[in-house]
Scaffold this motif. Structure first.
Motif, short mmCIF file in Angstrom:
data_model
loop_
_atom_site.label_atom_id
_atom_site.label_comp_id
_atom_site.label_asym_id
_atom_site.label_seq_id
_atom_site.Cartn_x
_atom_site.Cartn_y
_atom_site.Cartn_z
N ASN A 82 1.29 -1.36 0.11
CA ASN A 82 0.04 0.18 -0.03
C ASN A 82 0.81 1.10 0.36
O ASN A 82 0.37 2.09 0.21
CB ASN A 82 -0.95 -0.05 1.39
N LEU A 83 2.16 1.41 0.13
CA LEU A 83 2.92 2.33 0.67
C LEU A 83 3.10 2.96 -1.48
O LEU A 83 3.37 2.40 -2.00
CB LEU A 83 4.66 1.97 0.52
N PRO A 84 2.52 4.06 -1.24
CA PRO A 84 2.44 4.34 -2.40
C PRO A 84 3.99 5.11 -3.08
O PRO A 84 5.62 4.94 -2.72
CB PRO A 84 1.91 5.90 -2.15
N ALA A 85 3.97 4.40 -4.26
CA ALA A 85 5.84 4.99 -5.07
C ALA A 85 5.69 4.88 -6.76
O ALA A 85 4.63 5.05 -6.74
CB ALA A 85 5.74 3.29 -5.43
N PHE A 86 6.45 5.64 -6.87
CA PHE A 86 6.73 6.29 -8.11
C PHE A 86 6.17 5.85 -9.66
O PHE A 86 6.31 4.18 -9.65
CB PHE A 86 8.12 6.62 -8.62
N ARG A 87 4.83 6.21 -10.21
CA ARG A 87 4.73 5.56 -11.55
C ARG A 87 4.42 4.26 -12.13
O ARG A 87 3.52 3.62 -11.00
CB ARG A 87 5.56 6.06 -12.08
N HIS A 88 5.61 3.47 -12.29
CA HIS A 88 5.07 2.30 -12.73
C HIS A 88 5.31 1.43 -11.70
O HIS A 88 5.24 0.33 -11.73
CB HIS A 88 5.62 1.66 -13.47
N ARG A 89 5.84 1.83 -10.25
CA ARG A 89 6.36 0.74 -9.42
C ARG A 89 5.72 0.26 -8.14
O ARG A 89 4.44 0.84 -8.47
CB ARG A 89 7.84 1.56 -8.82
#
Length: 324
Positions: A82-89
Motif C-alpha cells: 500500500n505504500l505509494p510509489a513512483f509511477r510504475h513501481r
C-alpha cells in the motif's frame, strides 16, 4: 521471446533498472559522444563511486564525535503493497512454506519454517539512488553511455555494489519550521537563502562529506492523500542543488520521493537529480523519516548506511541509522 530480442526490446523502450528514461527517436539518432563539460569526473576518468570518494577516515572520525548519548534511530519507512510509489513501481511480499502444505512437517522434531518471496521494484520505500540511476540523453556519470554498460540483467558499471559504506555526518534541515507549516506546500522551491537561513537557525555549517536531509512533513500524507503525495512535492531547485554540490556533500534527500521540487517550474523532468547524480556523482536518499530527529531537535548526527549489494542495480531499499 529470446534473450537478445528481449534485451533489445527493453532498451528500445527506454527501461533502465528501477526507472524509465524517455527516449525519443530524435534523441536516439543524436550522438552521445559529443564533448561535455561534466565529464570526465574530477575523481578520475574511470571512477564509479562519485562523491563517495569524500568519505575519508577523517570524515568518519569527525562524525563519530557527534555520538553523545548512544541512541540509535532508524530512518526508513516500513514497506508494504500500500505504500505509494513512483509511477510504475509496486511491491508485493508473499509468505511461502515449502513442503508444508496440508500441515506437513520435516523430521522427528516436526520442523517448520516461513520463507518470503518479494516481487517488487528496488525503488519502493526508503532508498539509495546510485549515480548510475539517472542519465542525460542516455549518458550517465563520468560519461558512461547506456549502450556500453546497461543490460537487462543489470548495469556493468556504476552498480550499487560499488558504493562503500556511508559513515559520515548527517544533517537534517527542518523546512516545516522555516515555512511555519506542518506540511510544506507542494509548490515550494527551496532556495539557497532558505537553506542558509535554516542552517544559521540550527547552528550548523555544512562540511565535506555531509549527508543533507530535508524535513518537509510530506510523509504525513501517506495513507491520507497518496494522490497528492505523488503528484507534487516541495524541494530544492537547480540553484540550491548547485550550491549544495559546491559544499562537497556526499548525498542529499529527505522525506519526499524525488528529493527535488516536482513538477519542476521549468517543465524539465527531474533536472536536479540529473545534475546531482549524473554530473556531480552525488547520491539521492528518498523517503527518509526524520520526524523523530526533528521532534528532539537533533540537527546533526552520525549517519550509518550499509546497503544490500545487489550486483548491477542502480538503486536499492535501505534503512539508514542515525546515532547520536
Amino acid at each position: 521471446m529470446k534473450t537478445k530480442q528481449l534485451t533489445k526490446a527493453v532498451v528500445a523502450a527506454g527501461f533502465v533498472l528501477g526507472g524509465i528514461v524517455p527516449v525519443s527517436a530524435q534523441n536516439q539518432k543524436e550522438s552521445v559522444s559529443a564533448k561535455a563539460d561534466w565529464y570526465p569526473s574530477s575523481y578520475g576518468a574511470s571512477d564509479e563511486i562519485g562523491a563517495a570518494n569524500l568519505l575519508t577516515s577523517d570524515v568518519v572520525l569527525q562524525a563519530m564525535k557527534l555520538v553523545k548519548l548512544g541512541k540509535t534511530l532508524p530512518l526508513a519507512v516500513p514497506i508494504d503493497k500500500n505504500l505509494p510509489a513512483f509511477r510504475h513501481r509496486s511491491f508485493n511480499l508473499y509468505n511461502i512454506q515449502p513442503g508444508e502444505q496440508a500441515g506437513n512437517t520435516t523430521g522427528p522434531n516436526k520442523f517448520t519454517f516461513n520463507d518470503e518471496l518479494v516481487n517488487g521494484w528496488t525503488g519502493v520505500g526508503t532508498q539509495l539512488n546510485g549515480i548510475g540511476h539517472i542519465g542525460i540523453n542516455n549518458v550517465y556519470y563520468n560519461g558512461n553511455k547506456a549502450a556500453d554498460f546497461v543490460t537487462v540483467e543489470g548495469v556493468k558499471k556504476l552498480g550499487i555494489e560499488k558504493v562503500p559504506p556511508m559513515v559520515t555526518r548527517g544533517v537534517v534541515l527542518d523546512m516545516t519550521a522555516h515555512y511555519g507549516k506542518a506540511i510544506v506546500p507542494g509548490d515550494t522551491e527551496f532556495t539557497i537563502a532558505d537553506i542558509q537561513a535554516v542552517l544559521k537557525k540550527q547552528g550548523i555549517t555544512l562540511r565535506k562529506g555531509d549527508v543533507v536531509l530535508f524535513n518537509t512533513g510530506w510523509l504525513e500524507l501517506i495513507g491520507k492523500d497518496n494522490k497528492q503525495f505523488l503528484e507534487v512535492e516541495p524541494g530544492i531547485g537547480m540553484d540550491a542543488a548547485k550550491w549544495l554540490a559546491d559544499q562537497q556533500i556526499v548525498a542529499f534527500g529527505g522525506d519526499t520521493w524525488a528529493s527535488e521540487i516536482y513538477p519542476n517550474p521549468t517543465g524539465e523532468e527531474f533536472p536536479v537529480n540529473q545534475f546531482m547524480l549524473a554530473k556531480r556523482g552525488i547520491y539521492n536518499l528518498e523517503l527518509i523519516d526524520s520526524r523523530p530527529l526533528v521532534r528532539d531537535k537533533i540537527w546533526q548526527f552520525l549517519f550509518v548506511l550499509g546497503q544490500p549489494l545487489y550486483i548491477g542495480s542502480t538503486q536499492v531499499n535501505v534503512n539508514p541509522i542515525a546515532i547520536y
